[in-house]
Design an enzyme around this catalytic site. Structure first.
Site, PDB file in Angstrom:
ATOM      1  N   ASN A 111      39.113 -55.814 -49.833  1.00  0.00           N
ATOM      2  CA  ASN A 111      39.577 -55.320 -51.138  1.00  0.00           C
ATOM      3  C   ASN A 111      38.826 -55.972 -52.294  1.00  0.00           C
ATOM      4  O   ASN A 111      38.431 -55.292 -53.246  1.00  0.00           O
ATOM      5  CB  ASN A 111      41.085 -55.544 -51.287  1.00  0.00           C
ATOM      6  N   HIS A 157      28.433 -23.115 -88.763  1.00  0.00           N
ATOM      7  CA  HIS A 157      28.944 -21.868 -88.146  1.00  0.00           C
ATOM      8  C   HIS A 157      27.810 -21.044 -87.537  1.00  0.00           C
ATOM      9  O   HIS A 157      27.930 -19.832 -87.418  1.00  0.00           O
ATOM     10  CB  HIS A 157      29.703 -21.008 -89.168  1.00  0.00           C
ATOM     11  N   SER A 278      11.203 -14.757 -63.871  1.00  0.00           N
ATOM     12  CA  SER A 278      12.183 -13.868 -63.264  1.00  0.00           C
ATOM     13  C   SER A 278      11.508 -13.127 -62.127  1.00  0.00           C
ATOM     14  O   SER A 278      10.328 -12.779 -62.221  1.00  0.00           O
ATOM     15  CB  SER A 278      12.702 -12.886 -64.307  1.00  0.00           C
ATOM     16  N   LYS A 284       9.650 -12.659 -68.512  1.00  0.00           N
ATOM     17  CA  LYS A 284      10.616 -13.735 -68.726  1.00  0.00           C
ATOM     18  C   LYS A 284      10.051 -15.134 -68.484  1.00  0.00           C
ATOM     19  O   LYS A 284       9.277 -15.362 -67.568  1.00  0.00           O
ATOM     20  CB  LYS A 284      11.827 -13.556 -67.794  1.00  0.00           C
ATOM     21  N   GLU A 291      19.298 -25.303 -69.272  1.00  0.00           N
ATOM     22  CA  GLU A 291      20.485 -24.576 -68.790  1.00  0.00           C
ATOM     23  C   GLU A 291      21.214 -25.386 -67.718  1.00  0.00           C
ATOM     24  O   GLU A 291      22.442 -25.465 -67.698  1.00  0.00           O
ATOM     25  CB  GLU A 291      20.082 -23.221 -68.192  1.00  0.00           C
ATOM     26  N   TYR A 318      45.755 -52.897 -54.072  1.00  0.00           N
ATOM     27  CA  TYR A 318      44.837 -51.918 -53.476  1.00  0.00           C
ATOM     28  C   TYR A 318      45.605 -50.819 -52.745  1.00  0.00           C
ATOM     29  O   TYR A 318      46.610 -51.061 -52.082  1.00  0.00           O
ATOM     30  CB  TYR A 318      43.876 -52.610 -52.487  1.00  0.00           C
TER      31      TYR A 318
END
Ligand code: ARG
Length: 456
Positions: A111, A157, A278, A284, A291, A318
């Protein structure tokens, strides 16, 4: 049966599936070198304190060194029947040097041992992450330095608000990373204390020297309560919390890079090395790396919630539940390291489309506030100045004009305070450079900030 280090009390073997279900060796192997480092310091202390003989301690340490070499060579076969890293190493030690190996566990328990191992591991990982954070800060600062002429739209915004220097925008992320670094340093300082000596929960009757072990292992001192020492996982939770906040920051930057590299914004170009194509649309170029970092933020948040939930309501001290602390912690460590490493290079290698940023900064009446500030300097209360400019902007919208294109006569329909020098105030440069107070976007303020960072 005979293989179990705790087999004495038992008459029947463990169920095979229970063995697999309860074992942690599968994910604990990365603690091996820390487990051995802790054991060596413990063994040496046992010898110094004459709890075992110095010769026995020497034998144990030599055995542990051999085992470490075997592990580093990838040659140790870990056994699920031996449950965890501690018992895998100890069983191997006894196998190697005989019964004397069984003296290593004197005055300690798994522990306090595991509490030590995680701390040693995390401390090393934190030191590596601090370097990555430093590198990311450098990348951001270099982007800022190399692009001091670039003006972009600042948003609120996600609508054009006021023009800002791109450098200023990059330095905003540097601020976030600097706070992350300070949080990480803080939490490292808070947990850098030796838990070993807590035993299973109550301490140990042997005359151990915890302070000596702490010093050997680079701790700032020893923990003060044995029950807390074996049941505390605050440090893992704090790390996961640091990691969650850092990933939140990275995901915000990721999101901007994704938007900015879209055809609609076209503010930056990420290096090909960080994008993919792509399989169907030949045109693309997808920003996969930002991402994925944005996506990985989810698992790092999850890890924090896992640990908080794991520890909630656990009675002292523990509990086996706590074995579940490792995978979320390890996952957060790996994810943060990977994300930082890839961001450092991606930021360093991205190129800025200054012309597009500048054109966009001119859209959306971004210098409207500057006309209001101009009127205020001529004595008009801000509220009235706001009204004047509101009408000016409405006129522009209705007549499809931009603020700097208005004639003097057009300006004066809204306020007689506006004179020919207004044209000096509504350029992008004038708007940016007007904001010179510390923390503002004026070039001179940003340059001052860069100089301050350099000298720090
Ligand atoms: N593998 C265990 C863990 O990670 C080590 C401590 C085990 N202690 C015990 N009493 N079963 O928590």
């Amino acid at each position: 049966m005979s293989q179990k280090l705790w087999g004495g009390r038992f008459t029947q073997p463990t169920d095979k599936f229970v063995e697999e279900f309860t074992a942690s060796i599968g994910f604990e192997q990365r603690l091996a070198s820390y487990d051995i480092q802790g054991s060596k310091a413990h063994a040496e202390m046992l010898g110094r304190q004459e709890i075992i003989s110095v010769a026995e301690a020497t034998q144990i340490i030599a055995g542990l060194n051999d085992i470490l070499a075997t592990i580093e060579a990838g040659e140790l076969e870990f056994s699920v029947a031996l449950e965890d890293i501690h018992m895998n190493v100890e069983a191997r030690l006894i196998e190697k040097i005989g019964a004397v190996g069984g003296k290593l566990h004197t005055g300690r328990s798994r522990n306090d041992q595991v509490a030590l191992d995680i701390r040693l591991y995390l401390r090393d990982e934190i030191d590596a992450i601090l370097v990555y954070l430093d590198n990311l800060e450098t990348s951001l600062i270099e982007q800022a330095e190399q692009n001091l002429d670039v003006i972009m739209p600042g948003f609120t915004h996600l609508q054009t608000a006021q023009p800002v220097l791109y450098s200023h925008h990059m330095l905003a992320y540097r601020e976030m990373i600097a706070r992350d670094r300070s949080r990480l340093r803080d939490l490292r300082n808070r947990f850098n204390f030796l838990p070993l000596g807590a035993g299973a929960l109550a301490g140990t009757p042997f005359p151990i020297d915890r302070e000596w072990v702490a010093e050997q292992l680079g701790f700032d001192g020893v923990t003060r309560n044995s029950l807390d020492s074996v049941s505390d996982r605050d440090f893992a939770i704090e790390f996961c919390s640091f990691a969650a906040i850092l990933m939140m920051h990275l995901s915000r930057l990721a999101e901007e890079l994704i938007l900015w590299s879209s055809a609609n914004f076209s503010f930056i170009e990420l290096s090909d090395a960080f994008c993919t194509g792509s399989s169907i649309m030949p045109q693309k170029k997808n920003p996969d790396v930002p991402e994925l970092v944005r996506g990985k933020t989810g698992r790092v948040y999850g890890n924090l919630i896992s640990l908080l939930t794991l520890m909630k309501s656990l009675p002292l001290a523990y509990n086996k539940d706590m074995q579940e602390d490792k995978e979320p912690l390890f996952d957060s460590v790996d994810t943060v390291k990977g994300s930082l490493k890839i961001f450092v290079d991606m930021i360093a290698e991205m190129s800025v489309k200054a012309d597009n940023m500048r054109i966009a900064a001119g859209y959306g009446y971004s210098t409207a506030t500057d006309i209001a500030d101009y009127c205020v300097r001529k004595g008009l209360p801000f509220r009235q100045a706001h009204e004047v400019v509101g009408k000016t902007v409405r006129y522009c919208v209705e007549n499809n004009k931009d603020i700097p294109d208005l004639t003097m006569a057009e300006f004066q329909q809204f306020s007689e305070l506006i004179e020919a020098d207004i044209y000096d105030f509504v350029t992008l440069e004038a708007s940016v450079n007007a904001r010179q107070a510390t923390g503002g976007t004026a070039r001179i303020a940003v340059e001052r900030e860069l100089a301050r960072l350099k000298s720090a």
